[in-house]
Design a protein around this motif. Sequence first.
Motif, short mmCIF file in Angstrom:
data_model
loop_
_atom_site.label_atom_id
_atom_site.label_comp_id
_atom_site.label_asym_id
_atom_site.label_seq_id
_atom_site.Cartn_x
_atom_site.Cartn_y
_atom_site.Cartn_z
N ALA A 123 0.86 -1.18 0.00
CA ALA A 123 0.00 0.00 0.00
C ALA A 123 0.90 1.24 0.00
CB ALA A 123 -0.89 0.01 1.24
N PRO A 124 0.37 2.40 -0.36
CA PRO A 124 1.18 3.62 -0.31
C PRO A 124 1.82 3.87 1.07
CG PRO A 124 -0.84 4.03 -1.49
CD PRO A 124 -0.96 2.64 -0.91
N SER A 125 1.16 3.39 2.12
CA SER A 125 1.69 3.54 3.48
C SER A 125 2.84 2.57 3.76
CB SER A 125 0.58 3.31 4.50
OG SER A 125 0.13 1.96 4.42
N GLY A 126 3.05 1.59 2.86
CA GLY A 126 4.10 0.60 3.05
C GLY A 126 3.60 -0.71 3.62
N THR A 127 2.35 -0.75 4.06
CA THR A 127 1.80 -1.98 4.61
C THR A 127 1.52 -2.99 3.49
OG1 THR A 127 -0.46 -1.14 4.51
CG2 THR A 127 0.73 -0.81 6.58
N PRO A 128 1.61 -4.27 3.78
CA PRO A 128 1.38 -5.27 2.73
C PRO A 128 -0.10 -5.35 2.34
CG PRO A 128 1.88 -6.35 4.83
CD PRO A 128 2.03 -4.87 5.04
N VAL A 129 -0.35 -5.66 1.08
CA VAL A 129 -1.70 -5.90 0.59
C VAL A 129 -1.72 -7.21 -0.20
CG1 VAL A 129 -2.39 -3.46 0.45
CG2 VAL A 129 -1.37 -4.56 -1.54
N THR A 130 -2.85 -7.86 -0.17
CA THR A 130 -3.06 -9.04 -1.00
C THR A 130 -3.38 -8.54 -2.40
OG1 THR A 130 -3.93 -10.27 0.88
CG2 THR A 130 -4.51 -11.08 -1.32
N VAL A 131 -2.77 -9.14 -3.40
CA VAL A 131 -2.99 -8.73 -4.79
C VAL A 131 -3.79 -9.80 -5.51
CG1 VAL A 131 -1.89 -8.07 -6.96
CG2 VAL A 131 -0.84 -7.41 -4.78
N THR A 132 -4.84 -9.37 -6.17
CA THR A 132 -5.65 -10.24 -7.01
C THR A 132 -5.97 -9.45 -8.28
OG1 THR A 132 -7.58 -11.72 -7.05
CG2 THR A 132 -7.87 -9.58 -5.96
N ARG A 133 -6.71 -10.03 -9.17
CA ARG A 133 -7.04 -9.33 -10.42
C ARG A 133 -8.53 -9.36 -10.66
NH1 ARG A 133 -2.11 -9.87 -14.55
NH2 ARG A 133 -2.94 -7.87 -15.18
N ALA A 134 -8.98 -8.40 -11.45
CA ALA A 134 -10.36 -8.43 -11.92
C ALA A 134 -10.55 -9.68 -12.76
CB ALA A 134 -10.67 -7.19 -12.74
N MET A 135 -11.78 -10.14 -12.82
CA MET A 135 -12.07 -11.35 -13.59
C MET A 135 -11.91 -11.09 -15.08
SD MET A 135 -15.37 -12.65 -11.55
CE MET A 135 -15.29 -13.04 -9.81
N ARG A 136 -11.45 -12.11 -15.76
CA ARG A 136 -11.30 -12.02 -17.21
C ARG A 136 -12.67 -11.89 -17.86
NH1 ARG A 136 -6.76 -14.18 -19.64
NH2 ARG A 136 -8.08 -15.03 -21.27
N SER A 137 -12.71 -11.23 -19.00
CA SER A 137 -13.96 -11.11 -19.75
C SER A 137 -14.24 -12.36 -20.57
CB SER A 137 -13.91 -9.89 -20.69
OG SER A 137 -13.85 -8.71 -19.94
N ARG A 138 -13.18 -13.02 -20.98
CA ARG A 138 -13.32 -14.20 -21.81
C ARG A 138 -12.60 -15.39 -21.17
NH1 ARG A 138 -12.55 -9.80 -24.66
NH2 ARG A 138 -10.32 -9.91 -24.75
N ARG A 139 -13.08 -16.56 -21.50
CA ARG A 139 -12.41 -17.77 -21.03
C ARG A 139 -11.07 -17.91 -21.73
NH1 ARG A 139 -17.00 -22.39 -21.35
NH2 ARG A 139 -18.21 -21.67 -19.57
N ARG A 140 -10.16 -18.55 -21.03
CA ARG A 140 -8.88 -18.87 -21.68
C ARG A 140 -9.12 -19.93 -22.72
NH1 ARG A 140 -4.42 -18.76 -16.87
NH2 ARG A 140 -5.02 -16.72 -16.16
N GLY A 141 -8.40 -19.85 -23.79
CA GLY A 141 -8.66 -20.88 -24.78
C GLY A 141 -7.67 -20.94 -25.79
#
Length: 141
Positions: A123-141
């Motif tokens: 985080a900007p404060s230096g504290t740790p954050v869990t990182v994830t991503r927005a869901m994909r719009s399309r399936r992998r293929g």
Amino acid sequence: MHSTNYVDTFIGVAEDCPVSSAVVPPERSPAGIAALTFRMIAEAPYRYTSDDVVFTVWADRRGVPEADLPAARAAFFAKGQPCLRASDLGKRYGWGIHADSEGRVALVPAGSAEYVTLSAGRAPSGTPVTVTRAMRSRRRG
């Protein structure tokens, strides 16, 4: 009671997001979900939780009367709801979402210094954050 809230988490843009830098969702009539969500968070960063945003946008689009909001919110969260990872802000428009230690959210434009820092798990404060991503719009293929 279900919740969409995250704490100390950064939701980065989806792997298949079509833009490389953040774009404000287009205004239209009636206002779209992405535009309403963007406006609510952008006008008050770190004021609302994900639950506040998701429910308020849902209630506004349906014209739920003020007096009915508490009961409507209880009914809304009685079942699971899509979280901000499913939002077009991260899937189509290039906005990351940071949830602080109290679950309050703010938008972070892709390509910004803050985005890079949060993507690295800080985080900007230096504290740790869990990182994830927005869901994909399309399936992998």
